[in-house]
Design an enzyme around this catalytic site. Sequence first.
Site, PDB file in Angstrom:
ATOM      1  N   ILE A 182      31.075  44.173 -13.527  1.00 40.36           N
ATOM      2  CA  ILE A 182      31.577  44.586 -14.855  1.00 40.36           C
ATOM      3  C   ILE A 182      30.455  44.913 -15.846  1.00 40.36           C
ATOM      4  O   ILE A 182      30.823  45.627 -16.748  1.00 40.36           O
ATOM      5  CB  ILE A 182      32.786  43.973 -15.420  1.00 40.36           C
ATOM      6  N   GLY A 183      29.403  44.453 -15.654  1.00 41.28           N
ATOM      7  CA  GLY A 183      28.368  44.560 -16.842  1.00 41.28           C
ATOM      8  C   GLY A 183      26.964  44.287 -16.259  1.00 41.28           C
ATOM      9  O   GLY A 183      26.864  43.352 -15.402  1.00 41.28           O
ATOM     10  N   GLY A 185      22.814  43.467 -17.864  1.00 39.25           N
ATOM     11  CA  GLY A 185      22.153  43.381 -18.943  1.00 39.25           C
ATOM     12  C   GLY A 185      20.576  42.651 -18.723  1.00 39.25           C
ATOM     13  O   GLY A 185      20.419  42.641 -17.226  1.00 39.25           O
ATOM     14  N   GLY A 186      19.693  42.582 -19.756  1.00 40.13           N
ATOM     15  CA  GLY A 186      18.560  42.152 -19.270  1.00 40.13           C
ATOM     16  C   GLY A 186      18.333  40.646 -18.934  1.00 40.13           C
ATOM     17  O   GLY A 186      17.571  40.386 -18.048  1.00 40.13           O
ATOM     18  N   VAL A 190      27.092  40.358 -15.025  1.00 35.37           N
ATOM     19  CA  VAL A 190      28.612  39.946 -15.364  1.00 35.37           C
ATOM     20  C   VAL A 190      29.488  40.378 -14.258  1.00 35.37           C
ATOM     21  O   VAL A 190      29.629  41.816 -13.969  1.00 35.37           O
ATOM     22  CB  VAL A 190      28.895  40.176 -16.720  1.00 35.37           C
ATOM     23  N   LYS A 205      29.182  35.074 -15.708  1.00 40.66           N
ATOM     24  CA  LYS A 205      27.877  35.839 -15.689  1.00 40.66           C
ATOM     25  C   LYS A 205      26.662  35.031 -14.701  1.00 40.66           C
ATOM     26  O   LYS A 205      26.661  34.065 -14.838  1.00 40.66           O
ATOM     27  CB  LYS A 205      27.444  35.490 -17.063  1.00 40.66           C
ATOM     28  N   ASP A 299      21.280  36.377 -31.333  1.00 42.60           N
ATOM     29  CA  ASP A 299      21.279  37.660 -30.816  1.00 42.60           C
ATOM     30  C   ASP A 299      22.553  38.525 -31.465  1.00 42.60           C
ATOM     31  O   ASP A 299      23.076  39.110 -30.510  1.00 42.60           O
ATOM     32  CB  ASP A 299      21.081  37.736 -29.289  1.00 42.60           C
TER      33      ASP A 299
END
Length: 490
Positions: A182-183, A185-186, A190, A205, A299
């Site tokens: 579903i996701g 990132g760097g 996820v 994750k 962040d």
Amino acid sequence: MDKEMIKNVVPSHTETFCFLIDIDEIEGQTTRIFQHHFCCRFLDSLPQEIAYEFIKKMSLKKFAKGDRIIHQGKKLENFYLILKGICGVNVERADIFYDIDKLGSGEIIGAEALFNEKVSTAHVHAETDVELLCMSGKQFEKLALEMPDLKSFMTSVLVHILSSSKLPDNRMIGKYSVTNEIGHGGAGIVFKGAHSVLNMPVAIKMLTHEMSMDPDFIELFRNEAKTIALMNHPNIVKVYDIEEAYKTIFIIMEYLEGATLDNVLENVEKLSLERIIDITIQVCNGLEYAHNLGIIHQDINPRNIFLQSDGRVKIIDFGLACRRGSVDSNFLFPGSLHYISPEQIQGNPVDERSDIYSLGITVYEMLTGEKPYKVTEGKDILKWHLEEDFDSANIYMENLPVELRNFFMKTIMKEPSERYARVSEILKELDPIAKRLKIERPCFCRQNQMMGMFLVFQEEQQLLLKKYIEEFSRKISETGASLKVMRFED
């Protein structure tokens, strides 16, 4: 056939990340060269020169139609990339074979060998005559030390297994089953998943192998993850569990319905002032809680603020979180550059004021749809954070309520001592406008949790058990919890 070997690998001129592989076939005094056109999605993440060297290090294996390549339940030492032909995958249950999948050129079999998984979960046979590129797990491990970029190959393979494998056992992370990605990132990927017993939806994750195989980073991460898992606040994503498998770490979190703030800002022309104040206050509530525990997020930006469909706001991704006063060199992940505080850039200790600075940039973006600077190059953005003062005569500022204007100008001061010292000061600053807009600050009250257990014993065991229970109760009390004992007749 006396010998077959890979002679050369060159890029295909027709497709990206496809290769022309020259194979020498030596029979007696005769050498014949065969060329294969090979495409493999798992190599897409590698620099081209690394992909060439990786393929050159592999050996060529041939299997005739019907040959068993991998045996279910047997220890796996090698993994294979299918160069030519079709492989069949089946599972054996009570002497009955169930066909699961058919795999062709560019696919991987025996991937468990990459991750030191002990046995195969299925049989693999040659559906047709097949040619395979082969490497042992141990050889890959040594090669990855020489070529660290190969860690991204592991991540690509694992993402495919967890999101696409037709073998349910391959999609289990501890007691959680993975359903889909579903996701991305760097620092991680996820997935959506579920608790295998409770059927409770979760977000999982996975850290990339580049991160998880860095000994320094992973030790810091484990320590922080344990702290983050203890946090319990309605405006912070809840971490349920941490699992280690496939040479990486998985963080099991509550599954959220909705969208991240950056996705919302991309798809709406403008957020209402009421919604902006509401989001800001909810983020402040979560930050205040984390800061009181000594945890700095590091962040804060629209990607890490999640807006649920019921209006609740959650701070997510504490992957860069650190203790107050820490110096962290791992802050420059994609996206963070736009929101980073001057002290992070300078490598100085961080505290609450670093998150407050990032929050100020985020709120300005909610208000205007833009960053508070016009530059786009990385070095110019860093210079702005360090040196450039914001123009308070900006047209957007003139139209803001005074409380919000004061809030923004104070959050983005270059010198930490000139910002708000604590989030509670921001909440106090925004309280008048929140009241005018009838936005209530929810009261977060800690709730007691209860756990039940039954102890079944015989009469003659009672005296010894009483001693054990008293010792156990003392240890429980040391944590701040309490043990209540009730007696029942069987």
